[in-house]
Design an enzyme around this catalytic site. Structure first.
Site, PDB file in Angstrom:
ATOM      1  N   GLY A  16       0.779  -1.248   0.000  1.00 47.96           N
ATOM      2  CA  GLY A  16       0.000   0.000   0.000  1.00 47.96           C
ATOM      3  C   GLY A  16       0.807   1.293   0.000  1.00 47.96           C
ATOM      4  N   SER A  17       2.060   1.244  -0.473  1.00 43.13           N
ATOM      5  CA  SER A  17       2.827   2.495  -0.434  1.00 43.13           C
ATOM      6  C   SER A  17       2.285   3.507  -1.450  1.00 43.13           C
ATOM      7  CB  SER A  17       4.328   2.253  -0.628  1.00 43.13           C
ATOM      8  OG  SER A  17       4.599   1.814  -1.929  1.00 43.13           O
ATOM      9  N   ASN A  18       1.748   3.032  -2.561  1.00 40.43           N
ATOM     10  CA  ASN A  18       1.103   3.970  -3.495  1.00 40.43           C
ATOM     11  C   ASN A  18      -0.182   4.538  -2.901  1.00 40.43           C
ATOM     12  OD1 ASN A  18       2.300   4.364  -6.343  1.00 40.43           O
ATOM     13  ND2 ASN A  18       2.642   2.178  -5.949  1.00 40.43           N
ATOM     14  N   MET A  91      -4.173  -7.212  -6.804  1.00 41.29           N
ATOM     15  CA  MET A  91      -3.729  -8.399  -7.536  1.00 41.29           C
ATOM     16  C   MET A  91      -4.858  -9.224  -8.158  1.00 41.29           C
ATOM     17  SD  MET A  91      -0.586  -7.934  -7.086  1.00 41.29           S
ATOM     18  CE  MET A  91       0.391  -9.388  -7.365  1.00 41.29           C
ATOM     19  N   ILE A  93      -8.019  -9.436 -11.207  1.00 43.55           N
ATOM     20  CA  ILE A  93      -8.481  -8.856 -12.467  1.00 43.55           C
ATOM     21  C   ILE A  93      -9.981  -8.620 -12.362  1.00 43.55           C
ATOM     22  CG2 ILE A  93      -8.750  -9.262 -14.941  1.00 43.55           C
ATOM     23  CD1 ILE A  93      -6.154 -10.826 -14.859  1.00 43.55           C
ATOM     24  N   LEU A  94     -10.396  -7.413 -12.651  1.00 42.51           N
ATOM     25  CA  LEU A  94     -11.820  -7.064 -12.549  1.00 42.51           C
ATOM     26  C   LEU A  94     -12.558  -7.502 -13.819  1.00 42.51           C
ATOM     27  CD1 LEU A  94     -11.191  -3.526 -11.051  1.00 42.51           C
ATOM     28  CD2 LEU A  94     -12.170  -5.482  -9.813  1.00 42.51           C
ATOM     29  N   ASN A 108      -4.802   2.219 -13.251  1.00 43.68           N
ATOM     30  CA  ASN A 108      -3.874   1.316 -12.557  1.00 43.68           C
ATOM     31  C   ASN A 108      -2.453   1.802 -12.770  1.00 43.68           C
ATOM     32  OD1 ASN A 108      -2.937  -1.090 -11.243  1.00 43.68           O
ATOM     33  ND2 ASN A 108      -2.477  -1.973 -13.248  1.00 43.68           N
ATOM     34  N   HIS A 110       1.529   0.318 -13.075  1.00 47.44           N
ATOM     35  CA  HIS A 110       2.282  -0.921 -13.301  1.00 47.44           C
ATOM     36  C   HIS A 110       3.775  -0.589 -13.404  1.00 47.44           C
ATOM     37  CE1 HIS A 110       2.901  -5.040 -14.515  1.00 47.44           C
ATOM     38  NE2 HIS A 110       3.702  -4.601 -15.471  1.00 47.44           N
ATOM     39  N   ASP A 146      -3.149  -5.380 -17.630  1.00 50.25           N
ATOM     40  CA  ASP A 146      -2.171  -4.315 -17.915  1.00 50.25           C
ATOM     41  C   ASP A 146      -2.196  -3.841 -19.370  1.00 50.25           C
ATOM     42  OD1 ASP A 146      -1.330  -4.569 -15.244  1.00 50.25           O
ATOM     43  OD2 ASP A 146       0.129  -6.107 -15.754  1.00 50.25           O
TER      44      ASP A 146
HETATM   45  C1  GRF Z   1       3.731  -1.215  -7.375  1.00 49.26           C
HETATM   46  O1  GRF Z   1       4.992  -1.441  -7.928  1.00 49.26           O
HETATM   47  C2  GRF Z   1       2.700  -1.055  -8.450  1.00 49.26           C
HETATM   48  O2  GRF Z   1       3.201  -0.480  -9.612  1.00 49.26           O
HETATM   49  C3  GRF Z   1       2.297  -2.485  -8.735  1.00 49.26           C
HETATM   50  O3  GRF Z   1       2.335  -3.123  -7.492  1.00 49.26           O
HETATM   51  C4  GRF Z   1       3.229  -2.435  -6.605  1.00 49.26           C
HETATM   52  C5  GRF Z   1       2.416  -2.056  -5.428  1.00 49.26           C
HETATM   53  O4  GRF Z   1       3.196  -1.490  -4.411  1.00 49.26           O
HETATM   54  N1  GRF Z   1       1.024  -2.565  -9.395  1.00 49.26           N
HETATM   55  P1  GRF Z   1       2.507  -0.798  -3.180  1.00 49.26           P
HETATM   56  O5  GRF Z   1       1.517  -1.817  -2.598  1.00 49.26           O
HETATM   57  O6  GRF Z   1       1.794   0.418  -3.683  1.00 49.26           O
HETATM   58  O7  GRF Z   1       3.592  -0.460  -2.211  1.00 49.26           O
END
Ligand code: GRF
Length: 190
Positions: A16-18, A91, A93-94, A108, A110, A146
């Protein structure tokens, strides 16, 4: 006139860092979004803690029965007036049906230069192929993995001494920059 911020949900499966980065972005005065909901498919996802810390509503759905999970998700998205969905390390697919309901409003991120290296273990495959460059991509979600239309991409140079971890770290840094930019880009067209 101040434009109302767009109700947004983030979908995660793990770290969840994003998600954390998007929360910070949403708090900025000029951000076009407000994050109202976190959906995860893993009740142990580390990223859930960011929802707790920021008083963001959170829901966990078991996507083993994806039809049921999607139905429950659609209900809660509607209830919370969600207009934009950001997948961030989600993780699953919808389905086509789900995507249709949010046409052009699911995006999304990637960690590769799409259309190259769709799917999992991106950095390992990139290094194995001795690529000179990699990067990250924000794209619209369609029913193929993707594969939706690209919104923004950032390229980085790979160094000889790069490892999976160093590459991941470098690319994540760029992810944190382009995800907010991509959101601003698509919403400024509305
Ligand atoms: C990221 O590299 C994102 O691009 C990919 O999965 C990873 C998720 O990282 N889809 P985080 O959970 O956001 O830390």
């Amino acid at each position: 006139m101040v434009k109302e911020k767009l109700g947004t949900a983030v979908f995660i499966s793990g770290r969840g860092s994003n998600f954390k980065n998007l929360i910070n972005f949403s708090k900025k005065k000029n951000s076009p979004i407000v994050i109202k909901l976190l959906i995860s498919n893993n009740k142990y996802a580390k990223g859930i803690s960011y929802a707790l810390n920021n008083k963001i509503k959170k829901k966990n759905f078991d996507f083993k029965n994806s039809k049921k999970a999607e139905k429950l998700a659609l209900d809660i998205l509607k209830k919370n007036k969600i207009k934009l969905i950001c997948l961030a390390g989600f993780m699953k697919i919808l389905s086509k049906n789900f995507i249709k309901k949010f046409k052009g409003k699911i995006i999304n991120i990637h960690p590769s230069l799409l259309p190259k290296y769709k799917g999992l273990n991106t950095h390992a495959r990139v290094l194995m192929n001795n690529e000179k460059f990699s990067g990250c991509t924000v794209h619209f979600v369609n029913s193929k993995l993707d594969s939706g239309q690209i919104i923004l991409q950032k390229k980085i140079k790979i160094k000889k001494r790069d490892t999976i971890r160093s590459l991941e770290r470098k690319i994540l840094k760029e992810e944190y920059k382009i995800y907010p930019k991509a959101i601003t880009k698509i919403l400024s067209k509305n």
